[in-house]
Scaffold this active site. Structure first.
Site, PDB file in Angstrom:
ATOM      1  CB  SER A 152      -0.947   0.025   1.196  1.00  0.00           C
ATOM      2  OG  SER A 152      -1.993  -0.874   0.999  1.00  0.00           O
ATOM      3  CE  LYS A 177      -3.782   0.768  -1.096  1.00  0.00           C
ATOM      4  NZ  LYS A 177      -4.441   0.362   0.168  1.00  0.00           N
ATOM      5  CE1 TYR A 200      -4.590  -1.041  -4.647  1.00  0.00           C
ATOM      6  CE2 TYR A 200      -5.170  -3.369  -4.711  1.00  0.00           C
ATOM      7  CZ  TYR A 200      -4.878  -2.227  -3.989  1.00  0.00           C
ATOM      8  OH  TYR A 200      -4.872  -2.264  -2.618  1.00  0.00           O
ATOM      9  CE1 TYR A 206      -5.024   1.769   4.195  1.00  0.00           C
ATOM     10  CE2 TYR A 206      -3.435   0.614   5.562  1.00  0.00           C
ATOM     11  CZ  TYR A 206      -3.843   1.066   4.337  1.00  0.00           C
ATOM     12  OH  TYR A 206      -3.081   0.829   3.238  1.00  0.00           O
ATOM     13  CB  VAL A 213      -0.179  -5.925   4.138  1.00  0.00           C
ATOM     14  CG1 VAL A 213      -1.454  -5.436   4.761  1.00  0.00           C
ATOM     15  CG2 VAL A 213      -0.282  -6.102   2.652  1.00  0.00           C
TER      16      VAL A 213
HETATM   17  O1  DON Z   1      -4.865  -4.739  -1.791  1.00  0.00           O
HETATM   18  C1  DON Z   1      -4.313  -5.280  -0.832  1.00  0.00           C
HETATM   19  O2  DON Z   1      -4.936  -5.856   0.052  1.00  0.00           O
HETATM   20  C2  DON Z   1      -2.797  -5.209  -0.765  1.00  0.00           C
HETATM   21  N1  DON Z   1      -2.226  -5.304  -2.076  1.00  0.00           N
HETATM   22  C3  DON Z   1      -2.350  -3.931  -0.137  1.00  0.00           C
HETATM   23  C4  DON Z   1      -2.952  -3.676   1.232  1.00  0.00           C
HETATM   24  C5  DON Z   1      -2.041  -2.975   2.167  1.00  0.00           C
HETATM   25  O3  DON Z   1      -0.855  -2.909   1.972  1.00  0.00           O
HETATM   26  C6  DON Z   1      -2.647  -2.457   3.426  1.00  0.00           C
HETATM   27  N2  DON Z   1      -1.635  -1.839   4.266  1.00  0.00           N
HETATM   28  N3  DON Z   1      -1.299  -1.921   5.378  1.00  0.00           N
END
Ligand code: DON
Length: 316
Positions: free
Chosen positions: A68, A71, A195, A243, A261
């Protein structure tokens, strides 16, 4: 090494030692199979300042999945393309819910709260993709990140992207729901393919800290976006970048930050530095546990907080 840099290096070495000795390291994300096997014992931190070589400590040669954190870069591209028109498709309020929540999306009729929760990031990616093809949109993203970091070696890990394409049911649900409200302009599969690939960008801590320099601003920092846009992206990182843990991160660290993540966090000290920290174990918000603790220590030791220095050095 100049004295100030040597003092900062000592702080980074101490923070790394504390992290290495930590027993409770959080839980590695396992909903993306390719990330489930990452060794939780790893930790690295890097501080980049405009015009100076980054200071690093820990497992600094290991590339990790930025997830993320990507982003932030895609948001910069979307704002470059659409300017304020982006805000007709995605908001700029914290959601108070987890990164992959669907709850508000239904209540708010397909208008995601912000560009950092998954629904908002999918819209942001869709905006960059519009009128283009995934290969071009991802090419633009890589060009931006490589220019920001001054490093042509930064790449996408195809196995991680495919792993998420095969298992990302929640993101497919979010994308199709956005489509039902006509807030995706491309086919959901195309937007999601883009994405998932952006999330699979890999970097070392030093590469990520360097890539964040475009958000530091001031003399010597790479000029990829305007000062006004830097200010707005940093505001969104502060209010939404972690978040439902964003308030806690602001309280403990006091710097704009974006987590992923994969266990990475990018934090910006406006006008001074870009910091990347990585440790794969996550806290219950889905943000790096030891990474957050390390950032809290670094902010306290250096006085780097947009809210003023932590003179009391206490918990409250
Ligand atoms: O879309 C997802 O769930 C992952 N590619 C990215 C989510 C993420 O990194 C949330 N961050 N803490």
């Amino acid at each position: 090494m100049p004295r100030a840099a040597a003092a900062l290096q000592t702080v980074l070495d101490e923070i790394t030692e504390i992290a290495r000795a930590s027993e409770n390291r959080g839980k590695v994300a396992d909903y993306i199979p390719e990330l489930a096997g990452v060794n939780p014992d790893q930790f690295a931190i890097a501080v980049a300042r405009p015009g100076q070589p980054p200071l690093v400590a820990g497992d600094v040669d290991v590339p990790f999945s930025i997830q993320s954190v990507s982003k932030v870069f895609m948001l910069a591209l979307a704002l470059g393309k659409l300017g304020d028109r982006l805000w007709s498709r995605v908001g700029r309020e914290p959601s108070g819910l987890s990164f992959d929540s669907m709850l508000l999306l239904e209540l708010e009729k397909g208008y995601p709260r912000n560009p950092f929760i998954n629904a908002g990031a999918i819209v942001t990616t869709d905006a960059v993709l519009q009128g283009s093809i995934p290969r071009e949109a991802l090419g633009a993203l890589l060009r931006f990140i490589r220019a920001a970091a001054g490093d042509e070696a930064i790449h996408i890990n195809e196995r991680v992207a495919q792993s998420e394409i095969a298992t990302g049911h929640r993101n497919f649900a979010l994308a199709h729901y956005l489509s039902s409200h006509e807030n995706l302009k491309n086919a959901p599969d195309l937007t999601l393919g883009t994405y998932f690939h952006q999330c699979a960008v890999e970097m070392t801590c030093a590469q990520l800290a360097n890539a964040g320099l475009f958000l530091v601003g001031g003399a010597g920092a790479p000029r990829l976006v305007s000062e006004a846009r830097i200010r707005r992206i940093n505001a969104l990182m502060m209010t939404c970048g972690h978040y439902d843990g964003s308030g806690d991160y602001a309280f403990r660290v006091g710097l704009p930050g974006k987590s992923g993540v994969g266990g990475g966090i990018l934090s910006i000290v406006p006008g001074i530095a870009s910091i990347a920290v990585w440790s794969p174990g996550l806290n219950h918000y889905g943000n790096s546990k030891l990474g957050t603790e390390a950032m809290e220590r670094l902010a306290s030791r250096t006085g780097w907080s947009v809210f003023g220095p932590d003179t009391r050095q206490t918990d409250g």
